[in-house]
Every structure is written in structure tokens, then in C-alpha cells.
Design a protein around this motif. Structure first.
Motif, PDB file in Angstrom:
ATOM      1  N   ASP A  46     -14.504 -26.006  13.837  1.00  9.01           N
ATOM      2  CA  ASP A  46     -14.503 -25.905  12.383  1.00  9.01           C
ATOM      3  C   ASP A  46     -13.073 -25.677  11.911  1.00  9.01           C
ATOM      4  O   ASP A  46     -12.462 -24.658  12.209  1.00  9.01           O
ATOM      5  N   ILE A  47     -12.518 -26.650  11.221  1.00 12.89           N
ATOM      6  CA  ILE A  47     -11.127 -26.582  10.779  1.00 12.89           C
ATOM      7  C   ILE A  47     -11.045 -26.827   9.280  1.00 12.89           C
ATOM      8  O   ILE A  47     -11.993 -27.314   8.669  1.00 12.89           O
ATOM      9  N   THR A  48      -9.892 -26.489   8.707  1.00 13.63           N
ATOM     10  CA  THR A  48      -9.701 -26.676   7.274  1.00 13.63           C
ATOM     11  C   THR A  48      -9.493 -28.154   6.965  1.00 13.63           C
ATOM     12  O   THR A  48      -9.250 -28.966   7.866  1.00 13.63           O
ATOM     13  N   GLU A  49      -9.544 -28.486   5.686  1.00 15.07           N
ATOM     14  CA  GLU A  49      -9.346 -29.871   5.276  1.00 15.07           C
ATOM     15  C   GLU A  49      -7.955 -30.360   5.657  1.00 15.07           C
ATOM     16  O   GLU A  49      -7.789 -31.500   6.113  1.00 15.07           O
ATOM     17  N   SER A  50      -6.939 -29.490   5.507  1.00 12.45           N
ATOM     18  CA  SER A  50      -5.567 -29.864   5.870  1.00 12.45           C
ATOM     19  C   SER A  50      -5.457 -30.132   7.364  1.00 12.45           C
ATOM     20  O   SER A  50      -4.829 -31.119   7.790  1.00 12.45           O
ATOM     21  N   GLU A  51      -6.061 -29.257   8.166  1.00 11.36           N
ATOM     22  CA  GLU A  51      -6.032 -29.459   9.620  1.00 11.36           C
ATOM     23  C   GLU A  51      -6.731 -30.755   9.995  1.00 11.36           C
ATOM     24  O   GLU A  51      -6.263 -31.489  10.873  1.00 11.36           O
ATOM     25  N   GLU A  52      -7.861 -31.017   9.340  1.00 13.19           N
ATOM     26  CA  GLU A  52      -8.625 -32.222   9.651  1.00 13.19           C
ATOM     27  C   GLU A  52      -7.808 -33.476   9.397  1.00 13.19           C
ATOM     28  O   GLU A  52      -7.840 -34.429  10.189  1.00 13.19           O
ATOM     29  N   ILE A  53      -7.021 -33.473   8.323  1.00 14.99           N
ATOM     30  CA  ILE A  53      -6.166 -34.620   8.002  1.00 14.99           C
ATOM     31  C   ILE A  53      -5.130 -34.821   9.100  1.00 14.99           C
ATOM     32  O   ILE A  53      -4.892 -35.949   9.561  1.00 14.99           O
ATOM     33  N   VAL A  54      -4.504 -33.710   9.528  1.00 17.79           N
ATOM     34  CA  VAL A  54      -3.475 -33.793  10.571  1.00 17.79           C
ATOM     35  C   VAL A  54      -4.079 -34.230  11.899  1.00 17.79           C
ATOM     36  O   VAL A  54      -3.511 -35.081  12.597  1.00 17.79           O
ATOM     37  N   VAL A  55      -5.238 -33.665  12.253  1.00 16.91           N
ATOM     38  CA  VAL A  55      -5.907 -34.030  13.506  1.00 16.91           C
ATOM     39  C   VAL A  55      -6.256 -35.517  13.510  1.00 16.91           C
ATOM     40  O   VAL A  55      -6.022 -36.228  14.494  1.00 16.91           O
ATOM     41  N   ASP A  56      -6.820 -36.015  12.406  1.00 14.52           N
ATOM     42  CA  ASP A  56      -7.182 -37.435  12.320  1.00 14.52           C
ATOM     43  C   ASP A  56      -5.945 -38.328  12.426  1.00 14.52           C
ATOM     44  O   ASP A  56      -5.987 -39.393  13.062  1.00 14.52           O
TER      45      ASP A  56
END
Length: 354
Positions: A46-56
Motif C-alpha cells: 500500500d503506497i501513496t499516489e506519488s509513490e505509485e507514479i514513481v514505481v510505475d
């Protein structure tokens, strides 16, 4: 779960804890994982929206080097900045962040936790209740209320760990899901799928779960969380939020108008309008949780649902399916909700900027 995957996920959670969830501080660690072919393991975290963008972004950029097999033979995961800051002597024993018990929690048996037990009972009661819902609601209200109820229990389970900030994060999601569940119960009551007594009983269970989680977070913040910048565990009552009542009335209006004979051959449009209206109220409810960025995101999603409904209404008008009288009432509710949400989001933006 592969032990190596779990080890990397736990390492990353710890790094987030140390960096106070700053995307600037953990960006290099995400890139490091991507270059080593391990960024994909964070897709289940479970990650934040900002983290999700970077991970993707990194997953796409380094997709060719990702390693999915034989992870147990991989090199150790990269050390944290604190560990790299100094090189210990041979006689000294290096202490990792996981060994440092400051600002950590004792892990309990979650099944003995009364908050989990209440959440589990609530989910079971809702699943049983939904068996009597109309079949045409199975892929909408039934699916959504069962999903939100299951999310409460799931997030309480995930929240039973040593990391204080992650516990706050998981409980925040659980509280948001509980408030969303209450919203779906109110929608169900409005459509007479459940009785008032059933609503009051289940809504009371929802409030009990929220109260238990809030009390737990309050105790943690007061004791183990001293020195950490933790959010207030107290959330406002969504039922006192003006846009929420209007959103429920909007749902009533949309259901009423889509029962008209003109919609009998327009099942897809009818279903879409109902989903857009109920999504508006569900997002407003779920926005009432601990973290400001999440509040903002859910309010924004509610506005998106309103915009989608607006487009569907225009289509209905073009096809002569809605009277001017009905449209005027719907527009009045829609505009009122939008005004409240945009004002609230403006204040949230000011809070984030300050």
C-alpha cells in the motif's frame, strides 16, 4: 509470499518510516530497486499516489531487467542512508533500523483485537444481508458495499505491525472504508433494500469500529508516537458534512428518474447514471479520514463522478428521457455539491501550502 519479496517490502516500509514518507528522500531507493530488478515487489504494497507514479515509471523504464525467479539467491537489499553514514569498527555491532525499537510497536494477534472482530462480524452481516438485494444491484451496490466492508477488516490486519506511521496509514484507510460502508448502507436504506432497523444496527457497528480504531491511534500517538509528526486520529462525522446529505438526495433523484419508462430500453445509460451518482456520495464519505492528500483525492474523485453524471444527463436530455422539472432539481443538487467540495478543496490546498 516469497520470503525475499517480504524482506524487501519490509525493508521499504522501514525506509519510508525513516524518511517520514518524503517522496524526495525515497526516490533514490525506488530507483535503486528498479535498477536491481526488484521494483515490481512494491506493486503489492500500500503506497501513496506519488509513490505509485514513481514505481510505475521505474517499472516501465527498467521492465527488461526485472527479476521474478530465484530471488533467494539475490544479493542483500541496499542499506539505508543511516547505515551508510558511518563504517563501524570490527569490534562494534551494527544496529539496523529494524533492530532499533524506538518508535516501533509490539505486534499482537490481530484476531484477538476487538476492532478486527467487530469488522469481521460487520462484513459477515453485510454479506448475508446482500443476498436479499435485487439481482440488478449485484454488480453495483452489492459489489461495492461488500468490497468496502472487506477493506475495513483487511486494513486492520495489515495495520498490525511494528511501524507506527504505517499503522496510522492502514487504520486511516480502514476508517475511510468504514465511512464508505455507512454511505452504501444509507443508499440501500433509501432504495428500501434494507429496513431502518437493519441500517441502524449495522451503522452502529461501523461507528463502533471507527471508535475502536480512533482510540487505539490516540493511545499510540500519546505514548509510542511521541516525537513523530503523526496526524490527528479524530475524523469528522461525514453526516454533518453538507455535501453528503445533498449527494444522498442526488442518488434518490437519479434512481427515481431512471425508473421512468423512457429508461427501460436504455439499461446501460441507467446503470451508468446510478453508478456516477452513488460514486459521488461514496467518495465524499471515504474522504473523511486522517491524511489531507487522501481527503483531497477522494473529493476530487467525487467531482469527477459529478462531471460524468453531467455528461450522462446531457445525453438523456438529448434523447428526451428527462423532463425539465427533474433536470432542474438534479442540477440544483449537483451545483450545491460541487460548490461545497471546491470550497473544501481550496481550503485543503491552502493547508498543504502552509
Amino acid at each position: 509470499m516469497n520470503k525475499k519479496v517480504e524482506e524487501i517490502q519490509n525493508w521499504y516500509r522501514n525506509e519510508r518510516e525513516l524518511s517520514n514518507y518524503s517522496i524526495m528522500d525515497i526516490g533514490d531507493k525506488l530507483k535503486n530497486l528498479a535498477e536491481k530488478g526488484l521494483i515490481w515487489v512494491l506493486k503489492d504494497v500500500d503506497i501513496t499516489e506519488s509513490e505509485e507514479i514513481v514505481v510505475d515509471y521505474y517499472l516501465h523504464k527498467y521492465r527488461a531487467v526485472q527479476i521474478y525467479d530465484n530471488l533467494q539467491h539475490l544479493f542483500p537489499i541496499p542499506p539505508s542512508n543511516d547505515e551508510c553514514a558511518s563504517t563501524p569498527s570490527k569490534s562494534s555491532k551494527k544496529v539496523t533500523p529494524l533492530q532499533n525499537q524506538q518508535h516501533t510497536l509490539e505486534v499482537r494477534d490481530v484476531k484477538q483485537f476487538n476492532g478486527y472482530q467487530k469488522a469481521k462480524e460487520l462484513e459477515e452481516r453485510i454479506i448475508e444481508l446482500c443476498k436479499n438485494f435485487p439481482s440488478f444491484e449485484f454488480d453495483h451496490i452489492v459489489n461495492q458495499i461488500e468490497r468496502s466492508a472487506e477493506s475495513i477488516k483487511k486494513r486492520i490486519q495489515i495495520g498490525e505491525q511494528i511501524y507506527i506511521r504505517e499503522k496510522f496509514n492502514q487504520y486511516s484507510i480502514a476508517i475511510g472504508s468504514a465511512k464508505e460502508t455507512s454511505a452504501w448502507l444509507q443508499v440501500s436504506l433509501g432504495q428500501k433494500y434494507i429496513t431502518k432497523n437493519q441500517f441502524e444496527e449495522l451503522d452502529n457497528m461501523v461507528n463502533q469500529v471507527i471508535g475502536i480504531l480512533t482510540k487505539n491511534l490516540s493511545n499510540i500517538k500519546e505514548k509510542e508516537g511521541k516525537g513523530l509528526d503523526l496526524p490527528s486520529p479524530y475524523t469528522p462525522n461525514v453526516k454533518n458534512f453538507g455535501a453528503y446529505d445533498n449527494a444522498l438526495m442526488l442518488v434518490e433523484s437519479i434512481y427515481k428518474v431512471t425508473r421512468e419508462k423512457a429508461f427501460w430500453k436504455e439499461r446501460y445509460l441507467m446503470s451508468k447514471m446510478r453508478k456516477q451518482a452513488t460514486s459521488c456520495v461514496a467518495n465524499i464519505a471515504e474522504a473523511h479520514q486522517l491524511y489531507i492528500p487522501k481527503k483531497f483525492r477522494f473529493f476530487n474523485d467525487s467531482l469527477k463522478s459529478l462531471s460524468g453524471l453531467e455528461s450522462s444527463l446531457e445525453t438523456s436530455v438529448s434523447k428526451g428521457m428527462i423532463s425539465e422539472q427533474h433536470l432542474e432539481k438534479i442540477d440544483e443538487l449537483k451545483n450545491s455539491i460541487r460548490n461545497v467540495l471546491t470550497t473544501k478543496m481550496s481550503k485543503i490546498s491552502d493547508e498543504k501550502a502552509s
